[in-house]
Each structure stands twice: as C-alpha cells, then as structure tokens.
Design an enzyme around this catalytic site. Structure first.
Site, short mmCIF file in Angstrom:
data_model
loop_
_atom_site.label_atom_id
_atom_site.label_comp_id
_atom_site.label_asym_id
_atom_site.label_seq_id
_atom_site.Cartn_x
_atom_site.Cartn_y
_atom_site.Cartn_z
N GLU A 96 0.85 -1.19 0.00
CA GLU A 96 0.00 0.00 0.00
C GLU A 96 0.89 1.24 0.00
O GLU A 96 2.00 1.23 0.54
CB GLU A 96 -0.92 -0.07 1.23
N ASP A 97 0.40 2.30 -0.59
CA ASP A 97 1.19 3.52 -0.67
C ASP A 97 1.29 4.23 0.68
O ASP A 97 2.37 4.60 1.12
CB ASP A 97 0.66 4.46 -1.76
N ASP A 100 -3.14 6.51 6.44
CA ASP A 100 -3.52 7.80 7.01
C ASP A 100 -4.38 7.49 8.24
O ASP A 100 -3.85 7.17 9.30
CB ASP A 100 -4.23 8.57 5.90
N VAL A 150 1.03 14.58 0.90
CA VAL A 150 2.19 14.34 0.03
C VAL A 150 1.75 13.98 -1.39
O VAL A 150 0.68 13.40 -1.59
CB VAL A 150 3.11 13.22 0.59
N ASP A 156 -1.05 11.15 -5.51
CA ASP A 156 -1.64 12.17 -6.38
C ASP A 156 -2.44 13.21 -5.61
O ASP A 156 -2.88 12.98 -4.48
CB ASP A 156 -2.58 11.52 -7.39
N ARG A 162 1.62 12.02 -9.81
CA ARG A 162 2.08 10.66 -9.52
C ARG A 162 3.44 10.38 -10.13
O ARG A 162 4.19 9.53 -9.65
CB ARG A 162 1.10 9.62 -10.11
P1 IMP Z 1 -6.92 6.10 5.11
O1 IMP Z 1 -8.09 5.19 4.85
O2 IMP Z 1 -7.33 7.35 5.82
O3 IMP Z 1 -5.75 5.42 5.79
O4 IMP Z 1 -6.49 6.66 3.73
C1 IMP Z 1 -5.60 6.07 2.93
C2 IMP Z 1 -5.76 6.59 1.52
O5 IMP Z 1 -5.93 8.02 1.47
C3 IMP Z 1 -4.49 6.32 0.80
O6 IMP Z 1 -4.48 5.04 0.21
C4 IMP Z 1 -4.42 7.44 -0.20
O7 IMP Z 1 -5.13 7.08 -1.36
C5 IMP Z 1 -5.12 8.59 0.47
N1 IMP Z 1 -4.16 9.53 1.09
C6 IMP Z 1 -4.00 9.77 2.42
N2 IMP Z 1 -3.06 10.69 2.64
C7 IMP Z 1 -2.57 11.04 1.42
C8 IMP Z 1 -1.54 11.96 1.01
O8 IMP Z 1 -0.87 12.63 1.79
N3 IMP Z 1 -1.34 12.05 -0.34
C9 IMP Z 1 -2.05 11.32 -1.25
N4 IMP Z 1 -3.01 10.45 -0.89
C10 IMP Z 1 -3.28 10.30 0.43
MG MG Z 2 -4.05 4.01 -1.46
#
Ligand code: IMP
Ligand code: MG
Length: 173
Positions: A96-97, A100, A150, A156, A162
């Site tokens: 996973e990238d 958050d 970021v 993105d 990207r």
């Molecule tokens: P979570 O469900 O809040 O953990 O969100 C994760 C998803 O939010 C990631 O897979 C990204 O697609 C997007 N995301 C969260 N923070 C960033 C960021 O700083 N830059 C780009 N995408 C983000």
């Molecule tokens: Mg993602």
C-alpha cells in the site's frame, strides 16, 4: 494554487529504503513464494521498485479500492477492481502507498482475511502515524512522515503528480 513543494523523501532515500524493505520480505518469505498485492492506483510505482528489490520467487496481483463518493475517510471502501487469482493458502503481502486514518487498510485486511490466506502481511511506503484513528497492524513500513499531504512517486492530488520521482509536500503559494 496547490503544487508540489518541499521534498519529503528524495529519490535516493526511496531507493535505499525500498532496497531494505525488499531484503526484509525476502528474508521472511523466501521459501513461501508470496503473492504481493498492490493497491491501485497509488502503490504501482512502489510495487514495481519493491519487487525488483525482493530477490525471491514471488507472484503479483493488484486490487483497486475506492472510498464511496463524498465519504471522506469514512471507512466505507469498496473494491472497484478485484484480484485476478485466489489467495487461499498463499502468503500474501499487501503493498500500500500510505496509511492515514487506517480505515482503508482495515477494510482491505478484513476482506482479504475472509479469503483464507496462509498469512497476511502489510507493507506500506509511508505511514502518517499522527493521523491514525484505527489501530491497524503494519509489518513493513518505509517512512513515517508528519501530517502533511504528500504527492509524487505514486501519490496524487486530483490525479496529478504521480509521476514525480520523489515525494513532496503539496503546498500553496
Ligand atoms: P486512510 O483510509 O485514511 O488510511 O487513507 C488512505 C488513503 O488516502 C491512501 O491510500 C491514499 O489514497 C489517500 N491519502 C491519504 N493521505 C494522502 C496523502 O498525503 N497524499 C495522497 N493520498 C493520500
Ligand atoms: Mg491508497
């Protein structure tokens, strides 16, 4: 206007750290022929570099997930493009990238666990640990970053940036 600003993770830092992550995965799973599951779209660059840094027999697949429209980190996630193979009995590493709030990954882990893999590990490039609202176990973490948005190296903003070879903060001027 918002655009890429300060570099958070340089190209050289990415290369070094991804090399280390690949080494760890190879040590842990060298005999298990794991399947690395990239989460689209953000993880595709990371995935490409990570597998080249992981010198063992492995296979790859991708899964596409999206938050429901209008739901901002609500945890309502759906699979928009599923895996093409069964993971039953396989050693799985989700690639996973970024993590958050942790909601996306929590949903994804629950969904994949239900398919009875032999093991399920998670490798994330970037951990925004300050933002976590649900505790989700991470096995391999590339970088911990502060609470900034970021872009670059797969990340993105509105589909853009990207293709930057490094990770930068999105900044306004
Ligand atoms: P979570 O469900 O809040 O953990 O969100 C994760 C998803 O939010 C990631 O897979 C990204 O697609 C997007 N995301 C969260 N923070 C960033 C960021 O700083 N830059 C780009 N995408 C983000
Ligand atoms: Mg993602």
């Amino acid at each position: 206007m918002l655009q890429p600003g300060r570099v958070i993770i340089s190209e050289a830092e990415l290369k070094t750290r991804i090399g280390e992550l690949g080494g760890e995965i190879a040590r842990d799973l060298g005999r298990e022929r794991p399947i690395l599951v990239g989460v689209l779209q953000g993880a595709f660059l990371f995935m490409a570099d990570l597998i080249r840094a992981t010198p063992i027999d492995l296979t790859t697949d991708f899964i596409g997930v999206a938050s429901y429209a209008g739901a901002r980190s609500s945890g309502h996630v759906r699979i928009v493009s599923d895996l093409s193979v069964s993971i039953e009995g396989r050693a799985v590493v989700v690639v996973e990238d970024i993590v958050d709030t942790g909601l996306t990954l929590t949903y994804l882990k629950r969904t994949l666990e239900a398919r009875h893999p032999r093991s399920l590990r998670v490798c994330v490039l970037v951990d925004k640990v300050e933002r976590r609202t649900v505790d989700v176990g991470l096995d391999y973490v590339g970088f911990v970053v502060p609470n900034v948005f970021v872009v670059g190296y797969g990340f993105d903003y509105d589909g853009l940036y990207r293709n930057l070879p490094y990770v930068a903060a999105l900044e306004g001027d």
